[in-house]
Write an enzyme that holds these catalytic residues in place. Structure first.
Site, PDB file in Angstrom:
ATOM      1  N   CYS A 181       0.793  -1.226   0.000  1.00 47.11           N
ATOM      2  CA  CYS A 181       0.000   0.000   0.000  1.00 47.11           C
ATOM      3  C   CYS A 181       0.829   1.281   0.000  1.00 47.11           C
ATOM      4  CB  CYS A 181      -0.980  -0.044   1.162  1.00 47.11           C
ATOM      5  SG  CYS A 181      -2.410   0.983   0.882  1.00 47.11           S
ATOM      6  N   HIS A 238      -3.345  -5.750   2.342  1.00 54.16           N
ATOM      7  CA  HIS A 238      -2.894  -5.965   3.725  1.00 54.16           C
ATOM      8  C   HIS A 238      -3.383  -7.371   4.077  1.00 54.16           C
ATOM      9  CE1 HIS A 238      -2.038  -1.671   4.202  1.00 54.16           C
ATOM     10  NE2 HIS A 238      -3.225  -1.403   3.731  1.00 54.16           N
ATOM     11  N   ARG A 279     -12.867   5.747  -0.144  1.00 55.65           N
ATOM     12  CA  ARG A 279     -11.675   4.908  -0.001  1.00 55.65           C
ATOM     13  C   ARG A 279     -11.985   3.512  -0.522  1.00 55.65           C
ATOM     14  NH1 ARG A 279      -7.484   6.708   2.948  1.00 55.65           N
ATOM     15  NH2 ARG A 279      -6.678   4.657   3.530  1.00 55.65           N
TER      16      ARG A 279
END
Ligand code: GLN
Length: 275
Positions: free
Chosen positions: A100, A212, A137
């Protein structure tokens, strides 16, 4: 080689600034899976006080996610010669997993939600842009198929498990690839930008991803690929790791595939690596 003769140094990029999203799980996973095989492991935190020489001493690099502000501080610190050290390592074939915020720094630039563009290392041919604080997001579970050809081939040799990755993404920035090979093809979730169906990037032995999860405990074959590649590069000899009991991880994968409606052959979801 006898595992007792092997030593693995994990370089952990900026743990005090880039641990916002639980990516420490990737470090623990690499450490534990190597130790279970009798391999000696050193975890080297590469924070701002770490001298540049230490960046040259690592066998595998782990970089986690961070908020925009921390990314800016990290990038400033990297400019003191550390960026070149990372670039040299990656070019020389040192494997790594960059999640990320870290890959955003490996590309040409990252435009944060607010403030100035952060110039990156320019090592991987992509750019990342945050559309602004009001933009949605990209958050949620993600599944993608590894399409980066060499990595996909290696993973197939190591495990009968389909090269499907399960992770969790949480990013505002959108990444747009240039010439670099994508890491994978999104099956469920957003990936690099929620538009072109691509996820991450793969360059030399560096994995760049928005996933993640953390990624490695959920996808143990990738952890083993990183360990194996790091040791093979270091000792310049092929390395074969003894299999571990990954039944719980495989059951976890199976449950997530089911939850997300992703079809995989039942047998592949249950098997562990056979390397
Ligand atoms: N700050 C970056 C973004 O929002 C990175 C976030 C992260 O590392 N999860 O895109």
């Amino acid at each position: 080689m006898n595992p007792e003769q092997l030593e693995l140094t994990i370089g952990w990029l900026y743990p005090t600034l880039m641990s916002t999203y639980g990516d420490r799980g990737n470090v623990i996973c690499l450490q534990q899976r190597a130790q279970w095989r009798g391999i000696k492991v050193n975890v080297m935190p590469l924070d701002r006080d770490a001298p540049t020489e230490q960046f040259h001493q690592v066998d595998v690099i782990v970089g986690g996610g961070a908020q925009d502000r921390q990314q800016e501080i990290v990038m400033r610190d990297l400019r003191q010669g550390k960026a070149e050290a990372i670039a040299q390592k990656i070019e020389a074939g040192t494997p790594g997993v960059f999640t990320c915020g870290s890959p955003q720094l490996l590309g040409h630039y990252y435009e944060p939600a607010l403030g100035q563009r952060i110039e990156g290392l320019g090592l991987l041919d992509f750019v990342s842009k945050h559309p602004g604080p009001d933009a949605r997001r990209c958050i949620g579970n993600v599944v993608f198929e590894i399409t980066a050809s060499r990595l996909a081939e290696d993973l197939r040799k190591m495990s009968e498990d389909a090269p499907l990755v399960i992770g969790f993404e949480n990013h505002g920035g959108r990444t747009y690839l240039g010439e670099v090979e994508p890491l994978g093809r999104v099956i469920s979730g957003y990936g690099n930008n929620g538009e072109d169906g691509m996820e991450g990037a793969f360059y030399r032995n560096a994995i760049a991803t928005y996933s993640h999860g953390p990624l490695l405990p959920k996808n143990p074959s990738i952890a083993d690929w990183l360990i194996q590649t790091a040791l093979a590069e270091k000792y310049q000899t092929p390395i074969s790791l003894k299999p571990l009991n990954d039944v719980l991880a495989m059951q976890g994968r199976e449950a997530m595939f089911k939850k997300l409606g992703v079809k995989v052959p039942a047998v592949s979801a249950q098997r562990g690596p056979k390397n």
